[in-house]
Design a protein around this motif. Structure first.
Motif, PDB file in Angstrom:
ATOM      1  N   MET A  85     -15.526 -32.923 -48.030  1.00  0.00           N
ATOM      2  CA  MET A  85     -16.420 -31.702 -48.575  1.00  0.00           C
ATOM      3  C   MET A  85     -16.044 -31.050 -49.988  1.00  0.00           C
ATOM      4  O   MET A  85     -16.551 -30.909 -51.047  1.00  0.00           O
ATOM      5  N   SER A  86     -14.385 -30.922 -49.892  1.00  0.00           N
ATOM      6  CA  SER A  86     -13.959 -30.469 -51.065  1.00  0.00           C
ATOM      7  C   SER A  86     -14.288 -31.116 -52.393  1.00  0.00           C
ATOM      8  O   SER A  86     -14.755 -30.649 -53.299  1.00  0.00           O
ATOM      9  N   LEU A  87     -14.204 -32.384 -52.344  1.00  0.00           N
ATOM     10  CA  LEU A  87     -14.788 -33.406 -53.389  1.00  0.00           C
ATOM     11  C   LEU A  87     -16.147 -33.059 -53.839  1.00  0.00           C
ATOM     12  O   LEU A  87     -16.361 -32.837 -54.946  1.00  0.00           O
ATOM     13  N   VAL A  88     -16.985 -33.070 -52.889  1.00  0.00           N
ATOM     14  CA  VAL A  88     -18.304 -32.780 -53.057  1.00  0.00           C
ATOM     15  C   VAL A  88     -18.695 -31.326 -53.703  1.00  0.00           C
ATOM     16  O   VAL A  88     -19.186 -31.162 -54.754  1.00  0.00           O
TER      17      VAL A  88
ATOM     18  N   ILE B 213     -15.240 -20.345 -49.499  1.00  0.00           N
ATOM     19  CA  ILE B 213     -15.640 -19.929 -48.330  1.00  0.00           C
ATOM     20  C   ILE B 213     -16.652 -20.701 -47.731  1.00  0.00           C
ATOM     21  O   ILE B 213     -16.801 -20.911 -46.522  1.00  0.00           O
ATOM     22  N   TRP B 214     -17.514 -21.170 -48.351  1.00  0.00           N
ATOM     23  CA  TRP B 214     -18.484 -22.419 -48.080  1.00  0.00           C
ATOM     24  C   TRP B 214     -17.934 -23.352 -47.265  1.00  0.00           C
ATOM     25  O   TRP B 214     -18.281 -23.934 -46.146  1.00  0.00           O
ATOM     26  N   VAL B 215     -16.927 -24.044 -47.815  1.00  0.00           N
ATOM     27  CA  VAL B 215     -16.328 -25.227 -47.162  1.00  0.00           C
ATOM     28  C   VAL B 215     -15.550 -24.777 -45.999  1.00  0.00           C
ATOM     29  O   VAL B 215     -15.781 -25.380 -44.866  1.00  0.00           O
ATOM     30  N   VAL B 216     -15.089 -23.494 -45.815  1.00  0.00           N
ATOM     31  CA  VAL B 216     -14.437 -23.221 -44.878  1.00  0.00           C
ATOM     32  C   VAL B 216     -15.598 -22.913 -43.557  1.00  0.00           C
ATOM     33  O   VAL B 216     -15.465 -23.341 -42.357  1.00  0.00           O
ATOM     34  N   PHE B 217     -16.563 -22.338 -44.005  1.00  0.00           N
ATOM     35  CA  PHE B 217     -17.947 -21.930 -43.029  1.00  0.00           C
ATOM     36  C   PHE B 217     -18.296 -23.476 -42.542  1.00  0.00           C
ATOM     37  O   PHE B 217     -18.670 -23.558 -41.535  1.00  0.00           O
ATOM     38  N   ALA B 218     -18.444 -24.419 -43.541  1.00  0.00           N
ATOM     39  CA  ALA B 218     -19.078 -25.641 -42.988  1.00  0.00           C
ATOM     40  C   ALA B 218     -18.285 -26.415 -42.031  1.00  0.00           C
ATOM     41  O   ALA B 218     -18.618 -27.219 -41.322  1.00  0.00           O
ATOM     42  N   ILE B 219     -17.016 -26.133 -42.225  1.00  0.00           N
ATOM     43  CA  ILE B 219     -15.884 -26.928 -41.201  1.00  0.00           C
ATOM     44  C   ILE B 219     -15.929 -25.946 -39.850  1.00  0.00           C
ATOM     45  O   ILE B 219     -15.752 -26.417 -38.819  1.00  0.00           O
TER      46      ILE B 219
END
Lengths: 372, 559
Positions: free
Chosen positions: A122-125, A312-318
């Motif tokens: 996710m972080s990469l994207v 925040i998005w990555v955290v939300f997605a996880i």
């Protein structure tokens, strides 16, 4: 500072790729509801409710050209109520982007990178998306220009080989159980038109803001046709039962495709196309979200907000979902049509009411003034 | 004894006087000026202020003081006119044409003694000589700065006693390299001329190609010490005035002591200084410069280098070669498409190989993957390390091949290609598959016409290999998107770098992935040639002999 502008052609590409990516990957016309072999009819009809959603949201951009929803709500409702309404709207961008990201990461995990932690993927994207948004809306529009033909070619490359395995018997019987089983299958893709919420944020960046709605509707129509084609292809190749039971019917269909020794496993093309589409979808959502937030706070530039928002998005997605099945439940009509769509339509509807009320009052005032 | 010593000293000073041709005002007494402790900036500042005076001796003293009586400084004294006005001719040896100096001296010495000539008195002789001089270029200097500017360019200075001005005559003449085909930019079909180190010759090559008076050449001097002549060439009325203004202001902003190559100017005027991609095109070919000028671009010539800069740079320009235009349409289009493909290959191929072998072996047919895996038997490194090592080895080989004397070149290629590659495979250090991939990539990267772009592709290649090794196809895709986003955010002088692709301009695609027929390229590039979009009248396609009816194929013209 120069103003960054995109043109309606680029807006068309952006929305087309966004919609096709999500709608093809999950293919809710088939997986949600009981449409079975009539999925393609459902897909065709779904254009109308989707267009209605787009119109409700998008017509605001015609009435207030050059203004985003955040600015419109502030103008119509005043500072604080407008802000509250905007926050609801901004949460939608967060929700959509997080869900998209999670779905993509899950597909990659399932098919290619079983060992890699989902957060790294996710972080990469998201990193690429952040860089794109730092470049600004112009860079986004231009990348749509370049990605669109590649995207289209890849879609064709996945779609056309599948036709060699088509079994037209699968389509029969047509509408055997009446129209009622179709209703859910129609509503699901229509509600994914929530993506067009981005229109209220992108239209102000157009060189001719009033053309935004037209481009959005055209992209909806084009995406619907693609959806019809893929719904047909899945049913033709896999049959309605296998198709409806699989999590990603299109991937399943492509895996079943094999033309020669060299042309099996073309699903990498789909993954690639999907990656490109997802990049676009995430970028647009991140742009809208950060632009909206910067307008809420009265900042001139949305760039300082991009990186923190992305994190925040990555955290939300996880954290938002336990596993893929929870993500898939998002498309469950019980949630999507009962909770999500009303939430989505609430802010524009409130704005419409406020706008019409204001118009009416003005007219009355004018009448009174005329009498005097 | 003392007498003898004195005699020798006088003799030696006399000898040195003759050799250095120093003005006799020194009388052989002092050996050079007193020790001068002023630093360079003080010296330059002092030199700038100094005006010329009416006394010849004082002026000459200043010149020798300024140049430290350098060995190539020549001062010829002479007398002019019946009043025998003292005069001097000053020039730098090696920069001037000796014959023109002889002519000059003849005019000053002989013509002024002819009978029946008016105005040969001390006060008027300056103007008389000035009128009678028959050199091509004549200027006047009133201070030391202008005077030395002239001398250093190969001009000859005429100073008369009693006049506080000096005449600068154009007597330039030094040895130049012959005009050859540039080695780095060869063509199969096209002119064989290339730029050389002389600015005048270079601009003349352009003048010869574009004979319109609207080809304007503006000159600026850059470099506080080198005072390098830099010329901006453009077609007035076609190149955007905004672009011109921007370029001028960027050039004027440069404050540096010396400009020895145009690469320095490129770095000063570039838009994205940290970018891997060059946003200013450099070329040695006059035909490329001329065609770019016709598109509305601006060329920057720098004295002392054959490399001319073209702005604004566009990504597509870096993948175009003159052959595309000179060959007929299908061939030109094919080679250009091939070049674009091989550029992409030179970036992504090793990364793809690594990604496929590590993460997606199922993409290859079973037989192929078995063969590849069999050759990897016994290789101690992971694929990614293998690829990186071989790529690095190749880059070193390439760099070494450039620096080596030409005579050893073939030897190195034998050592590098045959011995290193063959032995590495035999020893089981690398697999043949990797060698094939590296060789293919290397060949592909050499098909990029501009070195600065192919080198950036080479650097990106390593990044893509690492991304492919860690994330498989996802990594490659992310690499592609990163590159795309970066390229799209680049601008060259305000013009989008990826112009016809993104923002997508359909009208300009005629000259990008393919090269359309010449008579179909009716419009100039839209962003650059906006001042007059029409390049040529439409409908010039082939016609039947004697008929004025257009064939059907060019009805679509002029859209």
């Amino acid at each position: 500072m120069f103003t960054e502008k995109i043109v309606s052609r680029q807006l068309f590409y952006l929305f087309f790729m966004m919609r096709v990516t999500i709608i093809i990957s999950v293919l809710p016309v088939l997986t949600a509801g009981q449409a079975r072999q009539d999925a393609w009819i459902a897909a065709l009809i779904s254009f109308f409710p989707a267009a209605a959603i787009v119109l409700i949201i998008g017509a605001l951009t015609l009435v207030f050209p050059g203004k985003s929803l955040i600015q419109i709500s502030e103008e119509l409702l005043g500072k604080l109520p407008g802000l509250l309404l905007s926050v609801i709207y901004l949460a939608i961008f967060l929700f959509m982007a997080g869900t998209d990201l999670r779905i993509y990461a899950e597909v990659l995990k399932a098919s290619f990178l079983p060992e890699t932690p989902i957060s790294v993927v996710m972080s990469l994207v998201v990193f690429t998306v952040v860089l794109a948004i730092y470049g600004g809306i112009e860079v986004l529009g231009r990348s749509a220009d370049i990605i669109f033909p590649i995207f289209l070619l890849m879609l064709l490359g996945t779609f056309s080989p599948s036709l060699t395995h088509a079994n037209f018997q699968n389509l029969q019987p047509v509408i055997a159980h009446g129209w009622s089983p179709l209703s859910l299958a129609i509503l699901a893709p229509a509600s994914i038109a929530a993506q067009y919420a981005n229109l209220t944020m992108l239209a102000p960046a157009l060189d001719q803001p009033q053309k935004g709605l037209k481009a959005a509707l055209w992209s909806l129509l084009a995406a619907t046709l693609v959806l019809v084609a893929f719904a047909l292809a899945v049913v033709l190749v896999l049959g309605p039962d296998t198709g409806a039971r699989s999590t990603f019917p299109v991937f399943r269909m492509i895996r079943a495709t094999r033309i020669s020794e060299f042309l099996e496993r073309v699903e990498i093309l789909t993954i690639f196309a999907w990656g490109l589409g997802l990049f676009v979808a995430l970028s647009v959502n991140l742009y809208s979200g950060s632009k909206g937030l910067s307008q809420v706070f009265g900042l001139h530039d949305n760039r300082p907000l991009v990186l923190p928002m992305a994190v925040i998005w990555v955290v939300f997605a996880i954290q938002g979902y336990q596993d893929y099945f929870e993500v898939a439940q998002v498309f469950d009509p019980a949630f999507f049509d009962v909770i999500f769509i009303p939430t989505l339509l609430f802010p524009p509807l409130v704005l419409w009411v406020a706008y019409l009320y204001k118009k009416l009052r003005e007219r009355k005032k004018q009448e009174i003034g005329g009498r005097k | 004894m003392k007498m003898l010593l004195y005699f020798f000293l006088t003799l030696s000073s006399l000898a040195s006087w003759k050799k250095k041709k120093r003005p006799d005002c020194s009388k052989g007494k002092d050996h050079g000026p007193p020790v001068d402790y002023r630093d360079i900036s003080e010296r330059e500042a002092a030199f700038k202020k100094t005006p010329l005076v009416a006394s010849l001796e004082a002026n000459l003293r200043k010149i020798t003081e300024l140049t430290g009586s350098s060995y190539d400084l020549n001062i010829r004294r002479c007398l002019a006119g019946p009043e025998k006005v003292h005069a001097a001719v000053v020039f730098l040896d090696g920069l001037v044409n000796k014959e023109s100096i002889d002519d000059l001296l003849r005019i000053v010495n002989l013509e002024t003694f002819k009978t029946g000539i008016e105005g040969v008195e001390q006060k008027e002789i300056y103007d008389t000589v000035k009128r009678r001089l028959i050199t091509t270029d004549l200027r006047e200097a009133e201070n030391m700065e202008d005077l030395y500017d002239g001398i250093s360019l190969g001009d000859t200075v005429l100073i008369f006693d009693g006049t506080a001005r000096a005449i600068l005559c154009e007597t330039r003449g030094w040895n130049l390299r012959a005009i050859n085909e540039p080695e780095a930019e060869t063509v199969i079909r096209g002119p064989r001329e290339g730029f050389i180190e002389s600015l005048r010759v270079n601009t003349s090559l352009i003048r010869r190609r574009i004979r319109s008076p609207n080809l304007w050449l503006e000159s600026v001097n850059i470099g506080s010490l080198s005072k390098t002549e830099v010329v901006i060439a453009y077609i007035k009325g076609l190149a955007g005035e905004g672009l011109l203004g921007e370029l001028r202001s960027r050039l004027e902003r440069i404050q540096i002591d010396g400009v020895l190559e145009s690469g320095l100017i490129e770095e000063f005027i570039r838009d994205a200084p940290y970018s891997l991609f060059p946003t200013v095109l450099r070329t040695e070919r006059p035909d490329i410069v001329a065609s770019s000028l016709l598109e509305g671009r601006i060329a920057i010539f720098t004295n002392g280098t054959p490399f001319v800069l073209l702005v604004p740079g566009e990504f597509a320009m870096f993948l175009q070669a003159p052959d595309d235009y000179n060959e007929v349409f299908p061939i030109g289009s094919f080679i250009r498409t091939l070049r674009i493909f091989s550029f992409l290959m030179s970036i992504f191929l090793p990364g793809l190989y690594v990604a496929i072998l590590n993460y997606h072996p199922e993409l290859l047919p079973t037989v192929l993957i078995l063969t590849v895996q069999a050759t990897r038997e016994g290789v101690p490194f992971p694929v990614a390390a293998e690829v990186v090592i071989m790529e690095l080895a190749f880059e070193i080989l390439r760099e070494a091949g450039l620096r080596l004397p030409r005579a050893i070149g073939p030897a190195i290629s034998i050592v590098g290609a045959l011995i290193l590659g063959e032995a590495a495979i035999r020893a089981g250090l690398v697999s043949p598959g990797v060698v094939i991939i590296v060789a293919l990539t290397a060949i592909a990267s050499f098909s990029t016409p501009v070195f600065s772009l192919s080198i950036s592709a080479r650097m990106l290649r390593f990044l893509i290999v690492i991304l492919g090794a860690t994330f498989g196809f996802l990594g490659i895709q992310v690499g592609f998107l990163l590159m795309l986003v970066h390229l799209l955010s680049l601008r060259s002088f305000g013009y989008p770098f990826m112009a016809p692709y993104g923002p997508f301009i359909w009208g300009d695609m005629k000259d990008n992935i393919i090269r359309n027929l010449w008579w179909k390229m009716v419009k100039r590039p839209r962003l650059l040639g906006y001042r007059e979009p029409q390049r040529q009248p439409a409908g010039q396609g082939p016609r039947l002999p004697g008929s004025d009816i257009k064939p059907k194929s060019n009805k679509s013209e002029g859209r």
